[in-house]
Design a protein around this motif. Structure first.
Motif, PDB file in Angstrom:
ATOM      1  N   ILE A 132      30.822  34.125  61.818  1.00 45.77           N
ATOM      2  CA  ILE A 132      31.469  35.306  61.587  1.00 45.77           C
ATOM      3  C   ILE A 132      31.362  35.872  60.255  1.00 45.77           C
ATOM      4  O   ILE A 132      31.274  35.198  59.272  1.00 45.77           O
ATOM      5  CB  ILE A 132      33.164  35.238  61.831  1.00 45.77           C
ATOM      6  N   VAL A 133      30.937  37.112  59.666  1.00 46.52           N
ATOM      7  CA  VAL A 133      31.026  37.640  58.475  1.00 46.52           C
ATOM      8  C   VAL A 133      32.325  37.861  58.080  1.00 46.52           C
ATOM      9  O   VAL A 133      33.320  38.344  58.580  1.00 46.52           O
ATOM     10  CB  VAL A 133      30.247  39.168  58.598  1.00 46.52           C
ATOM     11  N   VAL A 134      32.626  37.254  56.880  1.00 45.42           N
ATOM     12  CA  VAL A 134      33.841  37.121  55.901  1.00 45.42           C
ATOM     13  C   VAL A 134      33.606  37.917  54.787  1.00 45.42           C
ATOM     14  O   VAL A 134      34.705  38.163  54.135  1.00 45.42           O
ATOM     15  CB  VAL A 134      34.377  35.868  55.998  1.00 45.42           C
ATOM     16  N   LYS A 135      32.597  38.432  54.362  1.00 45.21           N
ATOM     17  CA  LYS A 135      32.317  39.031  52.948  1.00 45.21           C
ATOM     18  C   LYS A 135      30.928  39.592  53.284  1.00 45.21           C
ATOM     19  O   LYS A 135      29.963  39.051  53.618  1.00 45.21           O
ATOM     20  CB  LYS A 135      32.592  38.068  51.956  1.00 45.21           C
ATOM     21  N   LYS A 136      30.777  40.806  52.251  1.00 46.64           N
ATOM     22  CA  LYS A 136      29.567  41.227  52.393  1.00 46.64           C
ATOM     23  C   LYS A 136      29.160  42.103  51.088  1.00 46.64           C
ATOM     24  O   LYS A 136      30.300  42.440  50.556  1.00 46.64           O
ATOM     25  CB  LYS A 136      29.305  42.266  53.380  1.00 46.64           C
ATOM     26  N   GLY A 137      27.982  41.729  50.585  1.00 48.29           N
ATOM     27  CA  GLY A 137      27.726  42.503  49.230  1.00 48.29           C
ATOM     28  C   GLY A 137      27.708  43.933  49.350  1.00 48.29           C
ATOM     29  O   GLY A 137      27.714  44.802  50.472  1.00 48.29           O
ATOM     30  N   ASP A 138      27.728  44.607  48.097  1.00 41.82           N
ATOM     31  CA  ASP A 138      27.922  46.293  48.121  1.00 41.82           C
ATOM     32  C   ASP A 138      26.641  46.859  48.558  1.00 41.82           C
ATOM     33  O   ASP A 138      27.114  47.966  49.145  1.00 41.82           O
ATOM     34  CB  ASP A 138      28.023  46.540  46.548  1.00 41.82           C
ATOM     35  N   ASP A 139      25.709  46.351  48.967  1.00 43.32           N
ATOM     36  CA  ASP A 139      24.510  47.132  49.560  1.00 43.32           C
ATOM     37  C   ASP A 139      24.399  46.822  51.111  1.00 43.32           C
ATOM     38  O   ASP A 139      23.501  47.556  51.516  1.00 43.32           O
ATOM     39  CB  ASP A 139      22.988  46.665  48.611  1.00 43.32           C
ATOM     40  N   VAL A 140      25.180  46.009  51.506  1.00 43.98           N
ATOM     41  CA  VAL A 140      25.058  45.945  52.998  1.00 43.98           C
ATOM     42  C   VAL A 140      25.876  47.069  53.765  1.00 43.98           C
ATOM     43  O   VAL A 140      27.037  47.249  53.698  1.00 43.98           O
ATOM     44  CB  VAL A 140      25.585  44.522  53.301  1.00 43.98           C
ATOM     45  N   SER A 141      25.105  47.592  54.562  1.00 40.64           N
ATOM     46  CA  SER A 141      25.563  48.851  55.463  1.00 40.64           C
ATOM     47  C   SER A 141      25.801  48.579  56.791  1.00 40.64           C
ATOM     48  O   SER A 141      26.290  49.053  57.695  1.00 40.64           O
ATOM     49  CB  SER A 141      24.994  50.256  55.113  1.00 40.64           C
ATOM     50  N   ASN A 142      24.717  47.286  57.243  1.00 40.68           N
ATOM     51  CA  ASN A 142      24.630  47.253  58.656  1.00 40.68           C
ATOM     52  C   ASN A 142      25.479  46.228  59.093  1.00 40.68           C
ATOM     53  O   ASN A 142      25.453  45.953  60.567  1.00 40.68           O
ATOM     54  CB  ASN A 142      22.975  47.008  59.167  1.00 40.68           C
ATOM     55  N   PHE A 143      26.438  45.794  58.551  1.00 44.27           N
ATOM     56  CA  PHE A 143      27.444  44.758  58.893  1.00 44.27           C
ATOM     57  C   PHE A 143      28.811  44.910  58.449  1.00 44.27           C
ATOM     58  O   PHE A 143      28.769  45.406  57.330  1.00 44.27           O
ATOM     59  CB  PHE A 143      27.136  43.455  58.654  1.00 44.27           C
ATOM     60  N   GLU A 144      29.871  44.580  59.342  1.00 42.42           N
ATOM     61  CA  GLU A 144      31.054  44.731  59.051  1.00 42.42           C
ATOM     62  C   GLU A 144      31.594  43.377  58.944  1.00 42.42           C
ATOM     63  O   GLU A 144      31.379  42.376  59.556  1.00 42.42           O
ATOM     64  CB  GLU A 144      31.769  45.754  59.735  1.00 42.42           C
TER      65      GLU A 144
END
Lengths: 191, 327
Positions: B71-83
């Motif tokens: 499960i995605v729990v954190k994302k970098g500033d440039d990531v737009s394709n995942f939440e």
């Protein structure tokens, strides 16, 4: 939105002020196939009236498998009502199975409608009753009918939904495995 | 967080250890995945044994494995394709190796949402083997009515390659041992050859494509059964010259025996070096959801028994994938 007003007015009276209020708390929105309106784990503020397309609400179990709770086509409402009523984060995800158009309402503003315009309440009560009836039927069907009967009933009632879905969307909605659904389809095709 | 790390090259038992390590840093293009399941593949074993230190050198200690679902729990500033909250799977790039851990940071380009109809454990078994099969058969340009021989149909790559080839409408020959014949048939292979009782070389003639997942003598034998002008694709045989150049081996030449066989048959030889690719994983996701591909699992081990999982992998007798449930 015009469709919704027409539906309300077909059986209920609605003042111009109430109609104006409904317009003021709603926004027409278009979504592409695959777009997510509500995401499991996030806050839920809106309910959606579908004017075109097909949507689905589902949850993940702890193993990561999806289970479909509801499909919504034209003139149906969809949201995560569990989250709205318990003021918790979403337990459901709502996604578009095809390009869809909806009217988005802020749930709290819609709630306010009842006190501001009591004539609206019978309409909303009818929707809620119908929703309860449909859920009761779904539970009873689950308890009483065979998998084949449930599938046959589903495609008879909602023939248009099948074309937008993967097998597993319907299989999980009916509480059967994908393999069983494929088998039932083959059997049905023979008759 | 807890991680299974490679502490040196050598025997499995001496070279793997559980360590407490810090959570990976999340770069602008990364997502941080809370790992639910990981899978181990032959390459993971080869790395531990030191067999790939020339090609894929690693620092010590390094967290092991490439396949993951979670499960995605954190994302970098440039990531737009995942939440945050997305359920995903990935074959992580070499520089981000380390899925046998509670968390792994992965460039979002290598990630896809996981198929919704299968579990985390089943999803973890797909990326490396699935991408290998897809990239190999896509390179071969497989199409309806092609005749393909896929070696080792019960293996991780073979079992997915059979299903991919069938989804494209090809006629599939595959080899396996007696005990696996029945379930390999169920994957859709048209002719399952029991290599213990049958000689595949007398059965397969003029194949359009031979997919070599075994190496050694099977790579050269492929030219006996491929048609004039056909293709031999390998994921374990010698590198082809273009691939070798990619690794900086400018003077590399295909072994003479293979070069001669290839020339005589006017059949091409290509080594496929799998590369991580989130878009292709999304394609596989759709195929899984449409029931064209189903993952085959041999055993699911708890995280604490990861070393036993590697020992199992080392036997080379797994039917499908070896999965490790992390969380």
């Amino acid at each position: 939105m015009e469709e919704l007003i027409k539906i309300i007015k077909s059986n209920h009276s609605l003042s111009q002020e109430a109609e104006d209020y409904l317009y003021s708390i709603s926004t027409k929105k278009s979504f592409a196939k695959g777009e997510v309106l509500i995401r499991q784990g996030q806050q839920v503020q809106n309910v959606y009236f579908v004017t075109d397309g097909c949507l689905r609400s589902y949850c993940y179990d702890k193993n990561g498998k999806e289970h479909t709770l509801q499909f919504a086509i034209k003139n149906w409402w969809i949201s995560d009502y569990i989250a709205i009523h318990s003021d918790e984060s979403a337990t459901l995800t709502v996604e578009c199975l095809k390009e869809s158009e909806v009217v988005k309402f802020n749930a709290k503003a819609l709630e306010k409608m009842y006190t501001l315009f009591p004539e609206y309440e019978p309409f909303q009560r009818k929707i809620s009753e119908r929703h309860v009836v449909s859920l009761n039927k779904r539970i009873l069907n689950q308890l009483q009918l065979t998998a084949t009967e449930r599938y046959t009933l589903f495609i008879t009632q909602y023939p248009e939904i099948e074309q937008y879905t993967h097998n597993y969307h319907i299989a999980s909605y009916l509480g059967i495995t994908q393999e069983s659904l494929s088998r039932i389809r083959v059997e049905n095709a023979k008759h | 967080m807890k991680a299974l790390q490679i502490v040196k090259y050598g025997e499995i038992k001496d070279s793997l250890a559980f360590n407490e390590v810090s959570k990976p840093a999340v770069q602008a293009t990364d997502v941080l995945i809370e790992v639910r399941a990981a899978a181990i593949n032959p390459i993971d074993k080869s790395i531990v044994l030191g067999n790939l230190q020339g090609l894929l050198p690693i620092p010590f200690p390094s967290t092991s494995a490439y396949d993951v679902s979670g499960i995605v729990v954190k994302k970098g500033d440039d990531v737009s394709n995942f939440e945050i909250g997305d359920l995903v799977y990935s074959r992580v790039p070499q520089e981000q190796m380390g899925t046998l851990a509670e968390y792994v940071a992965v460039t979002s380009e290598a990630v896809s949402k996981k198929p919704g109809n299968i579990s985390f454990e089943e999803a973890a078994g797909i990326p490396l083997a699935g991408l290998t099969a897809l990239q190999s058969l896509e390179f071969a340009g497989i199409k309806a009515n092609d005749r393909i021989l896929i070696h080792a149909g019960s293996g991780g790559v073979g079992s997915l390659a059979i299903q991919y080839a069938k989804a494209k409408g090809a006629y599939v020959y595959t080899t396996t041992s007696t005990g696996n014949v029945e379930w390999v048939k169920e994957l859709g292979a048209d002719r399952v050859i029991d290599y213990k009782t049958e000689d595949y070389k007398t059965i397969v003639k003029d194949a359009d494509i031979v997919y070599d997942t075994l190496g050694q003598e099977y790579t050269s034998e492929a030219f006996q059964v491929v048609k004039q002008g056909g293709q031999v694709i390998s994921v374990v045989g010698p590198l082809d010259e273009d691939t070798a150049k990619m690794f900086g081996m400018e003077d590399y030449q295909l072994p003479e025996e293979l070069a001669t066989l290839s020339d005589d048959k006017e059949a091409s030889y290509k080594f496929i070096f799998m590369h991580p690719n989130g878009s292709q994983l999304a394609e596989i996701k759709t195929m899984v959801e449409d029931e064209k591909i189903k993952p085959i699992i041999d055993t699911i081990y708890p995280f604490t028994e990861s070393i036993a999982a590697f020992t199992h992998l080392e036997t080379g007798r797994a039917k499908g994938k070896i999965i490790i449930k992390i969380n």
